[in-house]
Design a protein around this motif. Structure first.
Motif, PDB file in Angstrom:
ATOM      1  N   TRP A 103       0.837  -1.208   0.000  1.00 11.45           N
ATOM      2  CA  TRP A 103       0.000   0.000   0.000  1.00 11.45           C
ATOM      3  C   TRP A 103       0.872   1.259   0.000  1.00 11.45           C
ATOM      4  CZ3 TRP A 103      -0.275   3.565   4.183  1.00 11.45           C
ATOM      5  CH2 TRP A 103      -1.150   4.631   3.956  1.00 11.45           C
ATOM      6  N   ARG A 107       0.389   3.903  -2.873  1.00 11.14           N
ATOM      7  CA  ARG A 107      -0.144   5.223  -2.502  1.00 11.14           C
ATOM      8  C   ARG A 107       0.836   6.324  -2.930  1.00 11.14           C
ATOM      9  NH1 ARG A 107      -4.767   7.698   0.665  1.00 11.14           N
ATOM     10  NH2 ARG A 107      -3.993   9.803   0.733  1.00 11.14           N
ATOM     11  N   GLY A 259     -12.647   7.392  -8.393  1.00 15.90           N
ATOM     12  CA  GLY A 259     -12.717   8.810  -8.733  1.00 15.90           C
ATOM     13  C   GLY A 259     -14.091   9.256  -9.173  1.00 15.90           C
ATOM     14  N   ALA A 263     -18.082  11.163  -6.226  1.00  7.62           N
ATOM     15  CA  ALA A 263     -18.533  12.448  -6.757  1.00  7.62           C
ATOM     16  C   ALA A 263     -19.921  12.316  -7.388  1.00  7.62           C
ATOM     17  CB  ALA A 263     -17.525  12.946  -7.785  1.00  7.62           C
ATOM     18  N   ARG A 323     -12.386  -2.248   8.744  1.00 10.34           N
ATOM     19  CA  ARG A 323     -10.983  -2.646   8.876  1.00 10.34           C
ATOM     20  C   ARG A 323     -10.917  -3.979   9.612  1.00 10.34           C
ATOM     21  NH1 ARG A 323     -10.822   1.353   5.990  1.00 10.34           N
ATOM     22  NH2 ARG A 323      -9.488   3.173   6.316  1.00 10.34           N
ATOM     23  N   ARG A 388      -5.128   6.643   5.417  1.00 10.52           N
ATOM     24  CA  ARG A 388      -5.860   6.104   4.258  1.00 10.52           C
ATOM     25  C   ARG A 388      -6.955   7.049   3.789  1.00 10.52           C
ATOM     26  NH1 ARG A 388      -5.476  -0.124   3.263  1.00 10.52           N
ATOM     27  NH2 ARG A 388      -5.652   0.830   1.216  1.00 10.52           N
ATOM     28  N   CYS A 390      -9.004   9.689   1.626  1.00  8.89           N
ATOM     29  CA  CYS A 390      -9.136   9.729   0.167  1.00  8.89           C
ATOM     30  C   CYS A 390      -7.976  10.481  -0.477  1.00  8.89           C
ATOM     31  CB  CYS A 390     -10.457  10.417  -0.192  1.00  8.89           C
ATOM     32  SG  CYS A 390     -10.682  10.621  -1.956  1.00  8.89           S
TER      33      CYS A 390
END
Ligand code: HEM
Length: 442
Positions: A103, A107, A259, A263, A323, A388, A390
């Motif tokens: 990750w 990231r 993405g 939205a 989690r 973590r 966004c």
């Protein structure tokens, strides 16, 4: 903050009249995660359910949420196995579900191209996709499912941002529709897995979901091939600089879905609120310009932004963060073992009686002036929390603001006759059966 004379309380599921049994709760959660919460879930600080061999704990105060998701990130950085299983067929091992060193590296690869300092470069794509959505709305005869329209419009933003202007316009609708079908088919709560049983019934849904996932990945792989190693936008070039092969495909598919999902859903619920509360719609239209906004104009639309933020409070697109503990731990008086599940539920925190006055009422004023600074920092989590959080929050807020600035200035929205909006939380908090609105020019 003074209370409005009459509060408008927009649609929400009726709380369960008593806490469900562990099994009953799981059965209901399979269809809609929100349907399991009883009325006292909006008051409680920590809630637990014990399944054979597994504890599920809901962190339901800003302090416990910070403790788990920020302070103890090392223990709780792994998303739940069920979310990983639900998303892996589509986004592979991308940054959204990776953990540990994998990750960290992914990231680091995806963050710079969407860093807040460079978001203005995407503004032309936000404008183009919003104007195309205007054309679709202007052409529509009869009610429009704006959930589908916004999913297409925002997927178009992401396709333009990754591949550039040469990608065919129809791609956006096909990708958005396939992902919607995937969400309907995918198992969000792996009931049998949670109970430690082999799943004898899920194979049919898995087969359909697998077929849709392969179709989606295949489409995006073809777009990548057609773009060629040197084609596409600066965003794609930045991703290619550190990723290749399946890892690149994973992150590109993830960008298109992560993405667009948040939205598009935000715009959908905001349009519903505008439809059900015309005074709010009129006040937004008054502050918005007749001409397409410049990127620098966006911070000036303070009321419209407050409406968007209140919409994300009432309908957080990611309504549950799950989690699984990587190591044993203790949260307040509960012992957590490796593999136990800890949840933060923005749907509950955003409507918690100790954190919000009239929590179910629509009041954009909560986000004006000094009001946000009066609240605990982790009471409002539309973009997540901790390391973590966004990666595309600035990108997401900007694309939503541009669509809102254009569409709420040009159109009036009203609920389609006989249509009742119903929030339904599976992978994300979408309206069940879409959002059917009548759209007329202002
Ligand atoms: C209004 C729009 C958006 C909303 C509400 C939203 C919400 C979220 C939330 C709540 C999470 C954390 C989930 C969790 O912790 O379990 C998340 C993660 C993520 N989002 Fe967004 N998002 C939006 C837009 C975007 C955009 C535009 C992009 C990319 C262009 C993006 C990329 C990501 C990525 C890569 C992650 C995973 C981060 C990690 O695990 O390290 N999001 N988003």
């Amino acid at each position: 903050m003074s209370a409005p004379a009459t509060d408008f309380v927009p649609p929400m599921p009726t709380p369960a009249w008593r806490p469900p049994t562990a099994l009953g709760g799981l059965l209901r959660a399979r269809r809609d995660v929100l349907s399991i919460f009883p009325a006292d879930a909006y008051r409680r600080q920590v809630m637990t359910t014990r399944l054979p061999g597994r504890l599920i704990l809901v962190a339901n105060t800003p302090e416990v949420v910070r403790d788990v998701f920020v302070t103890k990130h090392a223990i709780y950085q792994r998303k739940s196995r069920f979310l990983e299983d639900a998303l892996r067929p589509v986004i592979g091992g991308s940054s959204f579900i990776a953990w540990g060193d994998d990750w960290t590296a992914k990231r680091a690869a995806i963050s710079p191209p969407i860093h807040p300092s460079g978001i203005a470069q995407f503004h032309p794509w936000y404008l183009q996709a919003a104007e195309e959505t205007v054309e679709d709305f202007a052409r529509a005869e009869g009610p429009v499912d704006v959930a589908a329209a916004f999913a297409t419009g925002i997927t178009r933003v992401l396709l333009l941002s990754v591949f550039g202007p040469y990608v065919a316009r129809e791609e956006a609708a096909i990708i958005a529709e396939t992902f919607t079908a995937y969400q309907d088919a995918a198992e969000v709560v792996d009931l049998f897995g949670l109970l430690g049983l082999p799943d004898m019934l899920g194979w049919l849904t898995r087969r359909r979901a697998g077929h849709l996932a392969r179709a989606l990945r295949g489409r995006v792989a073809r777009l990548l091939d057609a773009t060629g190693p040197d084609g596409g936008t600066p965003l794609l070039a930045a991703l290619r600089a550190s990723l290749s092969g399946e890892a690149l495909l994973d992150e590109v598919v993830m960008f298109l879905l992560a993405g667009s999902e948040g939205a598009a859903i935000t715009l959908t619920w905001t349009a519903m609120l505008a439809a059900m509360h015309p005074a709010t719609a009129d006040r937004m239209a008054e502050e918005l310009p007749a001409a397409p906004p410049a990127f620098a104009d966006l911070p000036g639309f303070t009321f419209t932004r407050a409406v968007i933020q209140e919409s994300m409070r009432l309908y957080p697109p990611v309504a549950v963060f799950a989690r699984q503990a990587l190591k044993p731990d203790r949260i307040r008086r509960w012992d957590v073992r490796e593999g136990d599940i800890v949840l933060a539920v923005p749907w509950l925190l955003h409507r918690h009686e100790q954190l919000w006055e009239a929590p179910h009422a629509f009041r954009p004023e909560r986000f004006l002036g000094d009001a946000p600074r009066q609240r605990p920092r982790f009471a409002y989590l539309p973009f997540g929390i901790g390391p973590r959080i966004c990666a595309g929050a600035a990108f997401g807020m900007a694309e939503v603001s541009v669509f809102a600035a254009i569409l709420f200035r040009r159109f009036r929205f009203a609920l389609a006759p006989g249509f009742t909006p119903r929030p339904n939380c599976r992978l994300a908090l979408r309206p069940k059966g879409g959002m059917r609105l009548v759209i007329t020019p202002r």
